[in-house]
Scaffold this motif. Sequence first.
Motif, mmCIF file in Angstrom:
data_model
loop_
_atom_site.group_PDB
_atom_site.id
_atom_site.type_symbol
_atom_site.label_atom_id
_atom_site.label_comp_id
_atom_site.label_asym_id
_atom_site.label_seq_id
_atom_site.Cartn_x
_atom_site.Cartn_y
_atom_site.Cartn_z
ATOM 1 N N THR A 107 0.847 -1.189 0.000
ATOM 2 C CA THR A 107 0.000 0.000 0.000
ATOM 3 C C THR A 107 0.884 1.241 0.000
ATOM 4 O O THR A 107 2.021 1.201 0.470
ATOM 5 N N LYS A 154 1.491 -2.149 -10.998
ATOM 6 C CA LYS A 154 0.096 -1.793 -11.220
ATOM 7 C C LYS A 154 -0.292 -0.995 -9.994
ATOM 8 O O LYS A 154 -0.159 -1.482 -8.859
ATOM 9 N N TRP A 155 -0.725 0.224 -10.219
ATOM 10 C CA TRP A 155 -1.041 1.113 -9.105
ATOM 11 C C TRP A 155 -2.490 1.527 -9.213
ATOM 12 O O TRP A 155 -2.937 1.959 -10.269
ATOM 13 N N HIS A 156 -3.208 1.369 -8.124
ATOM 14 C CA HIS A 156 -4.614 1.762 -8.061
ATOM 15 C C HIS A 156 -4.726 2.937 -7.094
ATOM 16 O O HIS A 156 -4.741 2.732 -5.878
ATOM 17 N N THR A 178 -7.581 2.861 -4.267
ATOM 18 C CA THR A 178 -7.348 1.942 -3.143
ATOM 19 C C THR A 178 -5.938 2.066 -2.577
ATOM 20 O O THR A 178 -5.635 1.451 -1.553
ATOM 21 N N GLU A 179 -5.085 2.823 -3.268
ATOM 22 C CA GLU A 179 -3.682 3.027 -2.893
ATOM 23 C C GLU A 179 -2.926 1.705 -2.814
ATOM 24 O O GLU A 179 -2.052 1.507 -1.978
ATOM 25 N N THR A 180 -3.258 0.793 -3.717
ATOM 26 C CA THR A 180 -2.633 -0.521 -3.772
ATOM 27 C C THR A 180 -1.591 -0.565 -4.876
ATOM 28 O O THR A 180 -1.815 -0.052 -5.972
#
Length: 98
Positions: free
Chosen positions: A21, A62-64, A67-69
């Motif tokens: 995260t 891969k960054w979301h 969701t800060e994942t």
Amino acid sequence: MLRDSHRRRILLAVSNHNPRTEGEFTTDSFTPDETSEDEIEGLKTQLHHVHLPKMADKGYIKWHPITETIRRGPNFADIAPLLKLMDDHEDELPADWP
């Protein structure tokens, strides 16, 4: 991509444990003890607007953002051998590395 110490730390962390995260990269384990709250806020901004987008654009992560994942991306295998080499020889690298 590996020139920047923040990006190296993120990529090494993702190689060791997936997913991660965003918040993990502004904690005590990723920032020096003498880091001020203002510096941490600046780092959060840099991560969100500079470092994570750059690595995502290259496909290393891969960054979301919602969701800060952070996960390994489709091109992560391209840099994985170098990350392993750096990790395996950590004691031989300069003190300020990564």
